[in-house]
Write a protein that holds these residues in place. Structure first.
Motif, PDB file in Angstrom:
ATOM      1  N   ASN A 136       0.816  -1.217   0.000  1.00 40.22           N
ATOM      2  CA  ASN A 136       0.000   0.000   0.000  1.00 40.22           C
ATOM      3  C   ASN A 136       0.851   1.268   0.000  1.00 40.22           C
ATOM      4  OD1 ASN A 136      -2.339  -1.535   0.091  1.00 40.22           O
ATOM      5  ND2 ASN A 136      -2.404  -1.546   2.325  1.00 40.22           N
ATOM      6  N   GLU A 137       2.083   1.148   0.488  1.00 43.44           N
ATOM      7  CA  GLU A 137       2.975   2.304   0.485  1.00 43.44           C
ATOM      8  C   GLU A 137       3.711   2.448  -0.838  1.00 43.44           C
ATOM      9  OE1 GLU A 137       6.885   3.955   2.965  1.00 43.44           O
ATOM     10  OE2 GLU A 137       5.924   2.063   3.509  1.00 43.44           O
ATOM     11  N   VAL A 138       4.158   1.346  -1.424  1.00 44.45           N
ATOM     12  CA  VAL A 138       4.979   1.406  -2.624  1.00 44.45           C
ATOM     13  C   VAL A 138       4.134   1.618  -3.879  1.00 44.45           C
ATOM     14  CG1 VAL A 138       6.536   0.063  -4.090  1.00 44.45           C
ATOM     15  CG2 VAL A 138       6.814   0.032  -1.608  1.00 44.45           C
ATOM     16  N   ILE A 139       3.023   0.928  -3.970  1.00 48.51           N
ATOM     17  CA  ILE A 139       2.216   0.998  -5.191  1.00 48.51           C
ATOM     18  C   ILE A 139       1.748   2.427  -5.483  1.00 48.51           C
ATOM     19  CG2 ILE A 139       0.029   0.260  -6.208  1.00 48.51           C
ATOM     20  CD1 ILE A 139       0.480  -2.469  -4.978  1.00 48.51           C
ATOM     21  N   PRO A 140       1.217   3.172  -4.505  1.00 42.52           N
ATOM     22  CA  PRO A 140       0.840   4.564  -4.829  1.00 42.52           C
ATOM     23  C   PRO A 140       2.030   5.409  -5.284  1.00 42.52           C
ATOM     24  CG  PRO A 140      -0.218   3.861  -2.797  1.00 42.52           C
ATOM     25  CD  PRO A 140       0.768   2.810  -3.157  1.00 42.52           C
ATOM     26  N   LYS A 141       3.207   5.190  -4.666  1.00 45.45           N
ATOM     27  CA  LYS A 141       4.379   5.939  -5.103  1.00 45.45           C
ATOM     28  C   LYS A 141       4.735   5.590  -6.547  1.00 45.45           C
ATOM     29  CE  LYS A 141       6.548   6.526  -0.562  1.00 45.45           C
ATOM     30  NZ  LYS A 141       7.748   6.228   0.261  1.00 45.45           N
ATOM     31  N   ALA A 142       4.709   4.293  -6.860  1.00 43.27           N
ATOM     32  CA  ALA A 142       5.021   3.883  -8.226  1.00 43.27           C
ATOM     33  C   ALA A 142       4.002   4.448  -9.215  1.00 43.27           C
ATOM     34  CB  ALA A 142       5.058   2.353  -8.317  1.00 43.27           C
ATOM     35  N   ARG A 143       2.749   4.422  -8.845  1.00 42.25           N
ATOM     36  CA  ARG A 143       1.730   4.984  -9.732  1.00 42.25           C
ATOM     37  C   ARG A 143       1.927   6.481  -9.917  1.00 42.25           C
ATOM     38  NH1 ARG A 143      -3.594   1.850  -7.266  1.00 42.25           N
ATOM     39  NH2 ARG A 143      -3.131  -0.205  -8.193  1.00 42.25           N
ATOM     40  N   GLY A 144       2.295   7.166  -8.810  1.00 50.06           N
ATOM     41  CA  GLY A 144       2.559   8.590  -8.923  1.00 50.06           C
ATOM     42  C   GLY A 144       3.749   8.882  -9.824  1.00 50.06           C
ATOM     43  N   ALA A 145       4.838   8.088  -9.641  1.00 48.08           N
ATOM     44  CA  ALA A 145       6.012   8.280 -10.492  1.00 48.08           C
ATOM     45  C   ALA A 145       5.684   7.988 -11.951  1.00 48.08           C
ATOM     46  CB  ALA A 145       7.149   7.382 -10.007  1.00 48.08           C
ATOM     47  N   ALA A 146       4.913   6.932 -12.183  1.00 43.60           N
ATOM     48  CA  ALA A 146       4.529   6.607 -13.560  1.00 43.60           C
ATOM     49  C   ALA A 146       3.677   7.722 -14.159  1.00 43.60           C
ATOM     50  CB  ALA A 146       3.769   5.277 -13.589  1.00 43.60           C
ATOM     51  N   GLY A 147       2.752   8.231 -13.368  1.00 41.68           N
ATOM     52  CA  GLY A 147       1.943   9.336 -13.874  1.00 41.68           C
ATOM     53  C   GLY A 147       2.784  10.572 -14.186  1.00 41.68           C
ATOM     54  N   ARG A 148       3.765  10.844 -13.299  1.00 43.46           N
ATOM     55  CA  ARG A 148       4.632  11.995 -13.530  1.00 43.46           C
ATOM     56  C   ARG A 148       5.451  11.817 -14.806  1.00 43.46           C
ATOM     57  NH1 ARG A 148       9.743  12.593 -12.300  1.00 43.46           N
ATOM     58  NH2 ARG A 148       9.705  10.744 -10.951  1.00 43.46           N
ATOM     59  N   ILE A 149       5.993  10.604 -15.011  1.00 39.82           N
ATOM     60  CA  ILE A 149       6.773  10.344 -16.220  1.00 39.82           C
ATOM     61  C   ILE A 149       5.904  10.501 -17.474  1.00 39.82           C
ATOM     62  CG2 ILE A 149       8.033   8.555 -17.468  1.00 39.82           C
ATOM     63  CD1 ILE A 149       9.006   7.523 -14.770  1.00 39.82           C
ATOM     64  N   VAL A 150       4.679   9.988 -17.395  1.00 40.72           N
ATOM     65  CA  VAL A 150       3.773  10.108 -18.545  1.00 40.72           C
ATOM     66  C   VAL A 150       3.474  11.575 -18.838  1.00 40.72           C
ATOM     67  CG1 VAL A 150       1.430   9.613 -19.340  1.00 40.72           C
ATOM     68  CG2 VAL A 150       2.762   7.825 -18.236  1.00 40.72           C
ATOM     69  N   GLN A 151       3.231  12.352 -17.782  1.00 33.86           N
ATOM     70  CA  GLN A 151       2.963  13.771 -17.980  1.00 33.86           C
ATOM     71  C   GLN A 151       4.177  14.502 -18.545  1.00 33.86           C
ATOM     72  OE1 GLN A 151       1.622  15.240 -14.213  1.00 33.86           O
ATOM     73  NE2 GLN A 151      -0.345  14.159 -14.318  1.00 33.86           N
ATOM     74  N   GLU A 152       5.381  14.141 -18.048  1.00 35.35           N
ATOM     75  CA  GLU A 152       6.589  14.754 -18.596  1.00 35.35           C
ATOM     76  C   GLU A 152       6.768  14.386 -20.065  1.00 35.35           C
ATOM     77  OE1 GLU A 152       9.736  13.471 -16.115  1.00 35.35           O
ATOM     78  OE2 GLU A 152       9.248  14.836 -14.449  1.00 35.35           O
ATOM     79  N   ALA A 153       6.480  13.124 -20.386  1.00 33.09           N
ATOM     80  CA  ALA A 153       6.597  12.706 -21.780  1.00 33.09           C
ATOM     81  C   ALA A 153       5.594  13.448 -22.660  1.00 33.09           C
ATOM     82  CB  ALA A 153       6.388  11.193 -21.897  1.00 33.09           C
ATOM     83  N   GLU A 154       4.380  13.591 -22.178  1.00 37.72           N
ATOM     84  CA  GLU A 154       3.383  14.331 -22.945  1.00 37.72           C
ATOM     85  C   GLU A 154       3.792  15.787 -23.114  1.00 37.72           C
ATOM     86  OE1 GLU A 154      -0.184  13.706 -20.789  1.00 37.72           O
ATOM     87  OE2 GLU A 154      -0.502  11.652 -21.525  1.00 37.72           O
ATOM     88  N   ALA A 155       4.332  16.370 -22.022  1.00 42.12           N
ATOM     89  CA  ALA A 155       4.791  17.753 -22.129  1.00 42.12           C
ATOM     90  C   ALA A 155       5.952  17.868 -23.107  1.00 42.12           C
ATOM     91  CB  ALA A 155       5.198  18.274 -20.753  1.00 42.12           C
ATOM     92  N   TYR A 156       6.888  16.911 -23.064  1.00 41.98           N
ATOM     93  CA  TYR A 156       8.025  16.921 -24.000  1.00 41.98           C
ATOM     94  C   TYR A 156       7.529  16.768 -25.439  1.00 41.98           C
ATOM     95  CZ  TYR A 156      12.383  15.454 -26.222  1.00 41.98           C
ATOM     96  OH  TYR A 156      13.468  15.342 -27.046  1.00 41.98           O
ATOM     97  N   GLU A 157       6.550  15.879 -25.604  1.00 42.68           N
ATOM     98  CA  GLU A 157       5.986  15.703 -26.945  1.00 42.68           C
ATOM     99  C   GLU A 157       5.344  16.993 -27.444  1.00 42.68           C
ATOM    100  OE1 GLU A 157       2.517  13.022 -29.160  1.00 42.68           O
ATOM    101  OE2 GLU A 157       2.793  12.963 -26.980  1.00 42.68           O
ATOM    102  N   ALA A 158       4.556  17.608 -26.559  1.00 42.74           N
ATOM    103  CA  ALA A 158       3.909  18.856 -26.960  1.00 42.74           C
ATOM    104  C   ALA A 158       4.943  19.939 -27.279  1.00 42.74           C
ATOM    105  CB  ALA A 158       2.963  19.318 -25.857  1.00 42.74           C
ATOM    106  N   GLU A 159       6.012  19.987 -26.473  1.00 48.22           N
ATOM    107  CA  GLU A 159       7.056  20.983 -26.711  1.00 48.22           C
ATOM    108  C   GLU A 159       7.741  20.755 -28.051  1.00 48.22           C
ATOM    109  OE1 GLU A 159      11.286  22.472 -24.688  1.00 48.22           O
ATOM    110  OE2 GLU A 159      10.088  20.841 -23.787  1.00 48.22           O
ATOM    111  N   LYS A 160       8.119  19.506 -28.336  1.00 50.45           N
ATOM    112  CA  LYS A 160       8.807  19.207 -29.585  1.00 50.45           C
ATOM    113  C   LYS A 160       7.909  19.462 -30.791  1.00 50.45           C
ATOM    114  CE  LYS A 160      12.787  18.041 -27.989  1.00 50.45           C
ATOM    115  NZ  LYS A 160      13.975  18.873 -28.322  1.00 50.45           N
ATOM    116  N   VAL A 161       6.639  19.075 -30.662  1.00 50.46           N
ATOM    117  CA  VAL A 161       5.711  19.296 -31.778  1.00 50.46           C
ATOM    118  C   VAL A 161       5.538  20.783 -32.040  1.00 50.46           C
ATOM    119  CG1 VAL A 161       3.322  19.029 -32.531  1.00 50.46           C
ATOM    120  CG2 VAL A 161       4.520  17.102 -31.490  1.00 50.46           C
ATOM    121  N   ALA A 162       5.358  21.547 -30.921  1.00 51.62           N
ATOM    122  CA  ALA A 162       5.202  22.993 -31.093  1.00 51.62           C
ATOM    123  C   ALA A 162       6.461  23.624 -31.666  1.00 51.62           C
ATOM    124  CB  ALA A 162       4.850  23.617 -29.737  1.00 51.62           C
ATOM    125  N   LYS A 163       7.614  23.162 -31.170  1.00 50.51           N
ATOM    126  CA  LYS A 163       8.875  23.699 -31.687  1.00 50.51           C
ATOM    127  C   LYS A 163       9.060  23.350 -33.153  1.00 50.51           C
ATOM    128  CE  LYS A 163      13.785  23.956 -30.559  1.00 50.51           C
ATOM    129  NZ  LYS A 163      14.855  23.483 -29.636  1.00 50.51           N
TER     130      LYS A 163
END
Length: 387
Positions: A258-285
């Protein structure tokens, strides 16, 4: 003085109580005799018998009165058969031998014990092996102490339908208890199944008592204790400790998950959001670069030479913008230089200005065609000479 002594020597005689009683009795006898002689007709045999019989009748009828206290019920029987049930308060029935009453307490809490002798003791010495030892579904033997609390809800059924209500209830309880315990495993009885077993035993006991019409209502069934026999008590305690250790480790693992799984899900969500932001940045650029290239193409088609020269100078400026060297062309006789010394001092501190060596190389007019380089400090921005 002599007369006083003479008076004190005379004592009052004590009264004779026997004579007084005899005198009083004589007076009463005379008055009674006179009354009897004057009323001989009243004391005939028939009248005396009638008076005596009437007195006995009144006493006999008065004996039919009885009082039922609060919480009790009166059961009236006529020649031994049920007649009626009376409520609390004063009541009357035909006196004995025609009718009789029995008072039954319907609010008293009664209880029976199965498997032990005294509810105030729960020691091993109070066990009754014939009642307490039972066989479970997994062929294990356990010792069970059970207490049943009940009260009377129908005085008529309680008195007339069953001869020995308490003995009947105890035998029925033991039978139901053995049946319920025999359908469950030992671990279930000793751990999480206690409340379920108690509820099932109570339900079946009440059903049996209602079928017999005993007039008894089961208030509660309490499982005082359930444990294996004394001979295997040690091994059973070891098994319990092992089970507790197992459950503790399971709880620790679940807590860790219960302690590790939420952290992993949070990290995965953060990575996905960073990837989406990077994608949006590269596409816009990329879109911006494409639009800039399209605009540059239009300008290039209008004047290719000028545009080519401007692009060359911009690329050259971008290339030399991050270097600390200033490059001059050889044919410039009198170049004007701009060296950002204050910015250099701010970066390295005012104290380091004395330690920085500034090398200046003056170029003669007849210098070679090679570039003359001038180094100032460690961080100088380039500048171009005047054309």
């Amino acid at each position: 003085m002599s007369s006083e002594k003479h008076n004190t020597s005379k004592q009052t005689p004590q009264p004779d109580w026997r004579l007084e009683i005899d005198k009083y009795w004589k007076q009463v006898s005379e008055k009674t005799g006179d009354f009897f002689n004057g009323h001989k007709s009243m004391f005939s045999t028939g009248k005396v018998a009638s008076a005596f019989g009437g007195t006995l009748a009144v006493v006999w009828l008065a004996s039919g009165f009885y009082i039922v206290d609060q919480g009790n019920r009166g059961v009236v029987t006529r020649f031994g058969a049920y007649s009626e049930t009376t409520m609390p308060g004063p009541n009357w029935h035909i006196p004995v031998p025609f009718e009789n009453e029995a008072i039954v307490n319907v609010e008293q809490q009664r209880f029976i014990e199965v498997g032990y002798t005294d509810s105030s003791r729960v020691s091993k010495s109070s066990l009754i092996p014939q009642e307490s030892l039972m066989l479970t579904a997994d062929e294990n033997i356990i010792a069970v102490r059970l207490a049943v609390q009940y009260q009377i809800n129908n005085a008529r059924d309680y008195l007339f339908n069953v001869k020995n209500n308490e003995n009947t209830l105890k035998q029925l309880t033991e039978s139901v208890e053995r049946a319920v315990i025999g359908r469950n495993s030992m671990d279930f009885v000793l751990t999480e199944g206690r409340s379920q077993i108690v509820a099932e035993i109570k339900e079946q006991i009440q059903a049996g008592m209602d079928e017999y019409k005993t007039g008894i209502s089961i208030a509660s069934v309490n499982l005082q204790d359930a444990q294996p026999p004394e001979e295997v008590q040690g091994a059973f305690e070891d098994a319990i400790r092992a089970r507790e250790d197992k459950q503790r480790l399971i709880n620790e693992a679940e807590a860790y998950a219960n302690e590790v799984i939420p952290k992993a899900r949070g990290a995965a969500g953060r990575i996905v959001q960073e990837a989406e932001a990077y994608e949006a940045e590269k596409v816009a650029k990329a879109k911006g670069e494409t639009e800039r290239f399209d605009q540059l193409l239009v300008e290039y088609e209008k004047s290719p030479a000028i545009t080519r020269k401007r692009l060359y100078l911009e690329a050259k400026e971008k290339l030399y913008s991050n270097t600390n060297k200033v490059m001059l062309e050889a044919d410039n006789t009198n170049p004007t230089l701009y060296m950002p010394m204050p910015q250099t001092f701010q970066q390295h501190g005012t104290g380091a200005a004395g330690n920085n060596e500034v090398e200046s190389v003056s170029e003669p007019h007849n210098a070679d065609k090679g570039a003359v380089r001038k180094t100032v400090g460690t961080d100088l921005r380039p500048s171009r000479s005047k054309q």
